[in-house]
Write a protein that holds these residues in place. Structure first.
Motif, mmCIF file in Angstrom:
data_model
loop_
_atom_site.group_PDB
_atom_site.id
_atom_site.type_symbol
_atom_site.label_atom_id
_atom_site.label_comp_id
_atom_site.label_asym_id
_atom_site.label_seq_id
_atom_site.Cartn_x
_atom_site.Cartn_y
_atom_site.Cartn_z
ATOM 1 N N LYS A 154 0.845 -1.207 0.000
ATOM 2 C CA LYS A 154 0.000 0.000 0.000
ATOM 3 C C LYS A 154 0.876 1.251 0.000
ATOM 4 O O LYS A 154 0.669 2.179 -0.785
ATOM 5 C CB LYS A 154 -0.909 0.039 1.253
ATOM 6 C CG LYS A 154 -1.969 -1.038 1.299
ATOM 7 C CD LYS A 154 -2.819 -0.932 2.556
ATOM 8 C CE LYS A 154 -2.076 -1.212 3.849
ATOM 9 N NZ LYS A 154 -1.506 -2.574 3.954
ATOM 10 N N THR A 155 1.845 1.273 0.917
ATOM 11 C CA THR A 155 2.676 2.474 1.059
ATOM 12 C C THR A 155 3.571 2.672 -0.160
ATOM 13 O O THR A 155 3.646 3.782 -0.709
ATOM 14 C CB THR A 155 3.531 2.368 2.342
ATOM 15 O OG1 THR A 155 2.640 2.236 3.448
ATOM 16 C CG2 THR A 155 4.423 3.577 2.521
ATOM 17 N N ILE A 156 4.225 1.590 -0.588
ATOM 18 C CA ILE A 156 5.099 1.684 -1.775
ATOM 19 C C ILE A 156 4.280 2.177 -2.973
ATOM 20 O O ILE A 156 4.734 3.016 -3.750
ATOM 21 C CB ILE A 156 5.724 0.295 -2.080
ATOM 22 C CG1 ILE A 156 6.708 -0.113 -0.973
ATOM 23 C CG2 ILE A 156 6.376 0.258 -3.455
ATOM 24 C CD1 ILE A 156 7.991 0.669 -0.921
ATOM 25 N N ASN A 167 -1.939 8.288 5.928
ATOM 26 C CA ASN A 167 -3.058 8.082 6.853
ATOM 27 C C ASN A 167 -2.853 6.796 7.636
ATOM 28 O O ASN A 167 -3.778 6.025 7.852
ATOM 29 C CB ASN A 167 -4.370 8.039 6.052
ATOM 30 C CG ASN A 167 -5.603 8.108 6.931
ATOM 31 O OD1 ASN A 167 -5.577 8.665 8.020
ATOM 32 N ND2 ASN A 167 -6.699 7.523 6.456
ATOM 33 N N ASP A 168 -1.599 6.571 8.052
ATOM 34 C CA ASP A 168 -1.259 5.362 8.805
ATOM 35 C C ASP A 168 -0.311 5.765 9.922
ATOM 36 O O ASP A 168 0.720 6.405 9.650
ATOM 37 C CB ASP A 168 -0.590 4.355 7.857
ATOM 38 C CG ASP A 168 -0.229 3.040 8.547
ATOM 39 O OD1 ASP A 168 -0.380 2.931 9.781
ATOM 40 O OD2 ASP A 168 0.224 2.119 7.842
ATOM 41 N N LYS A 169 -0.656 5.402 11.156
ATOM 42 C CA LYS A 169 0.182 5.802 12.297
ATOM 43 C C LYS A 169 1.624 5.303 12.177
ATOM 44 O O LYS A 169 2.536 5.871 12.769
ATOM 45 C CB LYS A 169 -0.437 5.313 13.608
ATOM 46 C CG LYS A 169 -0.529 3.795 13.738
ATOM 47 C CD LYS A 169 -1.216 3.398 15.022
ATOM 48 C CE LYS A 169 -1.305 1.896 15.221
ATOM 49 N NZ LYS A 169 -1.827 1.097 14.102
ATOM 50 N N GLN A 170 1.859 4.241 11.384
ATOM 51 C CA GLN A 170 3.233 3.756 11.179
ATOM 52 C C GLN A 170 4.103 4.831 10.528
ATOM 53 O O GLN A 170 5.320 4.797 10.659
ATOM 54 C CB GLN A 170 3.249 2.514 10.277
ATOM 55 C CG GLN A 170 2.521 1.310 10.850
ATOM 56 C CD GLN A 170 2.642 0.098 9.914
ATOM 57 O OE1 GLN A 170 3.570 -0.684 10.035
ATOM 58 N NE2 GLN A 170 1.714 -0.045 8.982
ATOM 59 N N GLY A 171 3.460 5.741 9.781
ATOM 60 C CA GLY A 171 4.198 6.864 9.184
ATOM 61 C C GLY A 171 5.209 6.457 8.120
ATOM 62 O O GLY A 171 6.174 7.181 7.861
ATOM 63 N N ASN A 172 4.988 5.317 7.482
ATOM 64 C CA ASN A 172 6.006 4.840 6.526
ATOM 65 C C ASN A 172 6.128 5.724 5.279
ATOM 66 O O ASN A 172 7.234 5.931 4.782
ATOM 67 C CB ASN A 172 5.721 3.385 6.119
ATOM 68 C CG ASN A 172 5.906 2.431 7.284
ATOM 69 O OD1 ASN A 172 6.519 2.787 8.285
ATOM 70 N ND2 ASN A 172 5.373 1.234 7.171
ATOM 71 N N ALA A 173 4.995 6.228 4.792
ATOM 72 C CA ALA A 173 5.074 7.119 3.618
ATOM 73 C C ALA A 173 5.850 8.386 4.005
ATOM 74 O O ALA A 173 6.677 8.882 3.231
ATOM 75 C CB ALA A 173 3.677 7.461 3.110
ATOM 76 N N ILE A 188 -3.988 8.890 -1.006
ATOM 77 C CA ILE A 188 -4.002 8.608 0.440
ATOM 78 C C ILE A 188 -3.516 7.186 0.706
ATOM 79 O O ILE A 188 -4.083 6.212 0.207
ATOM 80 C CB ILE A 188 -5.417 8.777 1.046
ATOM 81 C CG1 ILE A 188 -6.034 10.126 0.640
ATOM 82 C CG2 ILE A 188 -5.353 8.637 2.567
ATOM 83 C CD1 ILE A 188 -7.422 10.390 1.238
ATOM 84 N N ASP A 189 -2.435 7.083 1.494
ATOM 85 C CA ASP A 189 -1.925 5.781 1.934
ATOM 86 C C ASP A 189 -2.608 5.414 3.244
ATOM 87 O O ASP A 189 -2.549 6.170 4.219
ATOM 88 C CB ASP A 189 -0.404 5.861 2.150
ATOM 89 C CG ASP A 189 0.161 4.542 2.683
ATOM 90 O OD1 ASP A 189 -0.393 3.468 2.356
ATOM 91 O OD2 ASP A 189 1.158 4.589 3.437
ATOM 92 N N ASN A 190 -3.274 4.267 3.269
ATOM 93 C CA ASN A 190 -4.048 3.886 4.453
ATOM 94 C C ASN A 190 -3.411 2.755 5.248
ATOM 95 O O ASN A 190 -2.588 1.998 4.742
ATOM 96 C CB ASN A 190 -5.457 3.481 4.005
ATOM 97 C CG ASN A 190 -6.278 4.683 3.608
ATOM 98 O OD1 ASN A 190 -6.754 5.433 4.462
ATOM 99 N ND2 ASN A 190 -6.421 4.919 2.300
HETATM 100 MG MG LIG Z 1 1.958 0.864 4.711
#
Ligand SMILES: [Mg+2]
Ligand SMILES: Nc1ncnc2c1ncn2[C@@H]1O[C@H](COP(=O)(O)OP(=O)(O)OP(=O)(O)O)[C@@H](O)[C@H]1O
Length: 257
Positions: free
Chosen positions: A15-17, A39-45, A126-128
């Motif tokens: 998703k993020t990639i 839009n992900d708490k991991q904050g990878n984007a 939007i990355d979820n």
């Molecule tokens: Mg991701």
């Protein structure tokens, strides 16, 4: 501005990639003005774009603050035409806060924020998170299109029905123009029989599927360590070529809608 949500309940399906690279291709190849929302708490984007931080406001503030100024929240990236709204672990408590707040509508907070800046951008991607929670529902309410990345494995289709139901519910209750643009296969390896058969099987189901698949490349992981979109890191690798093709297919498929 057209808003695209990349979403799947499963983790690790790219998703993020896909969000980062589709947004980057839209800006770098097509010259569109693009806003990427993490839009992900991991904050990878945010991490890949080198903007992860606890000092600056981001998606958590969009979810919780009543009068936000998007100019204060949007940050430039290192790439022309590509801006970002970042995420960090604060999104976890922000989502809880929204759930407890009965005073204001809970599902239209991202949409309201995007309405402020919709004339400034051509696309918003939007990355979820791999979840249905209040911020992913906000993303669906704010979106025109949804794309679902799928990595072929034993459990590739898990959660797909639930996600489709959520998309349909959002369409029915809150966002009638929401369009399920389709699924696309990521991390595809043509030497792997399971990937070849999995792709054929997916095409027999009733879901719309993009004809472009994204090839697995050994360059992808190092590109994330280098904090770079794949087109910047290795513009000749299969995945870089495929993300360009996927963006073209998405743009032509949704043109005029
Ligand atoms: Mg991701
Ligand atoms: N085309 C590709 N080739 C090789 N590796 C890839 C490719 N696409 C993604 N990956 C790798 O797969 C892993 C998962 O990708 P990514 O973080 O984008 O998934 P995700 O769906 O966003 O995960 P999460 O659910 O945790 O948010 C990463 O290590 C990434 O480098």
């Amino acid at each position: 501005m057209k808003t695209l949500s990349i979403i799947n309940l499963k983790g690790g399906v790219a998703k993020t990639i896909s969000s980062v690279n589709m947004a980057h291709v839209m800006a770098a190849v097509h010259g569109y003005k693009v806003l990427l929302i993490d839009n992900d708490k991991q904050g990878n984007a945010s991490k890949i774009m080198n903007r992860h931080s606890y000092k600056k406001p981001g998606i958590a503030e969009i979810m919780t603050k009543r009068h936000i100024d998007m100019e204060q929240i949007i940050q430039e990236t290192d790439y022309p035409n590509l801006d970002i709204v970042t995420a960090n672990m604060n999104l976890l408590s922000a989502n809880l806060e929204v759930m407890l707040d009965q005073q204001r509508p809970q599902q239209i907070r991202i949409k309201k924020a995007l309405d402020q800046i919709s004339s400034k951008y051509d696309y918003c991607v939007i990355d979820n998170a791999p979840d249905i929670n209040i911020s992913t529902i906000n993303a669906l309410v704010a979106s025109d299109d949804v794309m679902i990345p799928i990595t072929i494995d034993d459990f590739a289709l898990d959660g797909l029905e639930e996600l489709k139901e959520q998309i349909n519910n959002t369409k029915e209750d809150l966002n009638p123009s929401l369009n399920f643009a389709g699924c696309f296969i990521t991390q595809y390896d043509r030497q792997n029989e399971a990937d070849v058969q999995g792709e054929e099987f997916l095409n027999t189901l009733e879901y719309p599927v993009f004809s472009t698949h994204i090839r697995r490349t050994p360059k992808m992981k190092p590109s994330t360590f280098a904090r770079k979109p794949i087109l910047e890191y290795s513009n000749r690798c299969g995945a870089a070529i495929d993300y360009k093709k996927l963006v073209e297919e998405y743009i032509s498929k949704t043109k005029g809608e």
